[in-house]
Design a protein around this motif. Structure first.
Motif: not given
Length: 496
Positions: A245, A374, A7-8, A248-249, A10
């Motif tokens: 994105y 993070d 999870r970065l 994150e994925h 945003r």
């Protein structure tokens, strides 16, 4: 291969940007034809792989469409020039690296639109000799292209000259056979290839000698910026949104690449590439796309030192500057609010102002704390999954001194179990080989503030550490400062 989704933080990408995509339902209701998307072409700098995940994600998730764009991606043939299609009008955007400086010096109107990789993946892979150790680079036969300035400057800085440079053959077997002693490599994929070819090697990065170039950059031309400034702004924002994105994925995007280009890399290799991109992107530390003019100046100076650019080469017009946002509506709203507050009375206005300030400070503090957490988690994740042991500093129980917290992988490399090897810095230093302590203390001393110079934010030093069995293990220690106190002294650090 296991690659946890990260999870970065945003970032607000292109706030206030006017999206030009048409609303089809509204067009149909009025009996009007739907507006066509702007068609643009992006020239990649190589064949399809996770390196270009930002573009695949922006396509698949509709980020380009929402920005009014229909984007076509072109692979680059081996030996091709990523800038050529933009200059001849066959593409509007492209992916390149710091060699774009050389194009600019030749009078070509190229402009860096965004930085995608904050650090270059370029490295040197060095074969092992009969003793099982990396062969010396001084006098070695090294395979890399002449435009690889960061490698040439690295070799110069470590005193590897003279050496013999040969042009790339793109065959890893040349390293395994001993025809060459070292070759240009990429930290994101070359280890995968060499390990599966059972070729023993060491890998060194120019960053170890202070040569820190950018990696991939998104670029365009002066004419595109002049004639389509909104489109360029939309392209930049949507691509950076795709970059966040994709990281994150990674599983989703790896599967997407496999579905679109099944003849390319395997899913496992794509995930390997994604994993090793994490420390190069620095997404949890640096805002996506951030362009640091001072750092570009330093990179240009390295090119000049290599004789590739004139000294003091001007960067004006080469680095994109986003236009100031339209804040007229914001000003109008602010005036209306201030008028209302004035009518309610000075006391109420003062109370509301103090409340807003306190809420803002709390939110800012929480956001800063979250970004730090993070960043530290992401940095440790990248190191651990790259096979390197990670460490970080924490305040000791006395609340004053610092202690070192080592990952299980770090401890295992030295022969310790997960619950062993809990040390303060002075205790750790006693595990460093006596002959290496001066170099270690000097490297770490550069992180401290001193009169007449700015403290460094990163360090890298080769040393020998005493393992549990009493033998010494040679390691490349590196790290970065995560936070400083009011006097500039490091509060928290992390590294490998």
């Amino acid at each position: 291969m296991f690659l946890p989704a990260v999870r970065l933080t945003r970032f607000r990408l292109a706030r206030g940007l006017r999206v030009r995509a048409c609303v089809a339902a509204l067009a149909l209701a009025w009996g009007l034809p739907a507006c066509a998307l702007d068609r643009v072409t992006v020239q990649l700098k190589w064949s399809h792989q996770f390196q270009f995940a930002a573009f695949y994600a922006a396509q698949a998730r509709g980020f380009y469409k929402d920005a009014g764009l229909e984007v076509n991606l072109l692979e680059l043939p081996r030996g091709g020039d990523p800038a050529a299609p933009l200059l001849n009008g066959n593409a509007q955007y492209g992916v390149h690296n710091t060699e774009l400086l050389l194009q600019r010096a030749q009078g070509k109107p190229v402009v860096v639109l965004a930085t995608l990789f904050q650090h270059s993946p370029a490295t040197l892979a060095i074969r092992h000799g009969e003793d099982g150790k990396a062969v010396p680079l001084r006098g070695a036969v090294i395979m890399f292209a002449p435009e690889r300035v960061e490698l040439a400057r690295y070799l110069h800085r470590i005193g590897a000259e003279p050496y013999k440079r040969v042009d790339p053959s793109f065959h890893a077997e040349d390293l395994g056979s001993g025809r060459i002693d070292a070759m240009a490599a990429f930290s994101t994929d070359t280890p995968w290839v060499l390990q599966r070819a059972h070729i023993p090697f060491d890998m060194v990065s120019p960053r170890a000698a202070g040569i820190d170039f950018y990696g991939d950059v998104l670029f365009t031309t002066e004419s595109e910026l002049r004639e389509h400034p909104k489109r360029a702004q939309a392209m930049r924002a949507a691509t950076l949104k795709g970059l966040v994105y994709a990281m994150e994925h990674p599983y989703e995007i790896a599967d997407l690449i496999r579905a679109r280009y099944p003849e390319r890399l395997s899913r496992e290799q794509l995930l390997y590439e994604a994993q090793h991109m994490v420390p190069l992107l620095d997404l949890a530390v640096v805002e996506p796309g951030y362009i640091n003019a001072a750092r570009w100046r330093t990179i240009a100076d390295e090119y000049a030192a290599a004789g590739k650019l004139p000294h003091g080469f001007p960067l004006e017009g080469f680095l994109y500057q986003a236009p100031d946002p339209d804040v007229s509506a914001l000003y109008a709203s602010a005036i209306a609010v201030l008028t209302l507050l004035a009518a309610m009375g000075a006391a109420l206005w003062r109370y509301a102002g103090l409340k807003r300030a306190l809420t803002g400070e709390r939110a800012a503090a929480q956001e800063a704390k979250q970004r730090r957490m993070d960043a530290e988690r992401l940095y440790e994740f990248a190191l651990e999954n790259a096979g390197e042991g990670a460490w970080r500093t924490e305040r000791a129980d006395d609340g004053v001194s610092a202690k070192l917290v080592f990952s299980p992988r770090y401890k295992a490399l030295l022969g310790y179990g997960p619950d062993e090897f809990e040390l303060t810095y002075p205790e750790w230093l006693r595990h460093v080989h006596p002959d290496d302590r001066a170099a270690v203390e000097h490297a770490l001393g550069q992180l401290l503030p001193a009169p007449g110079r700015q403290p460094a934010d990163r360090f890298s030093v080769e040393l020998r550490l005493r393992g549990k069995d009493g033998s010494y293990v040679r390691v490349q220690a590196q790290g970065m400062v995560m936070a400083r106190d009011s006097e500039g002294r490091p509060l928290r650090s992390a590294g490998s």
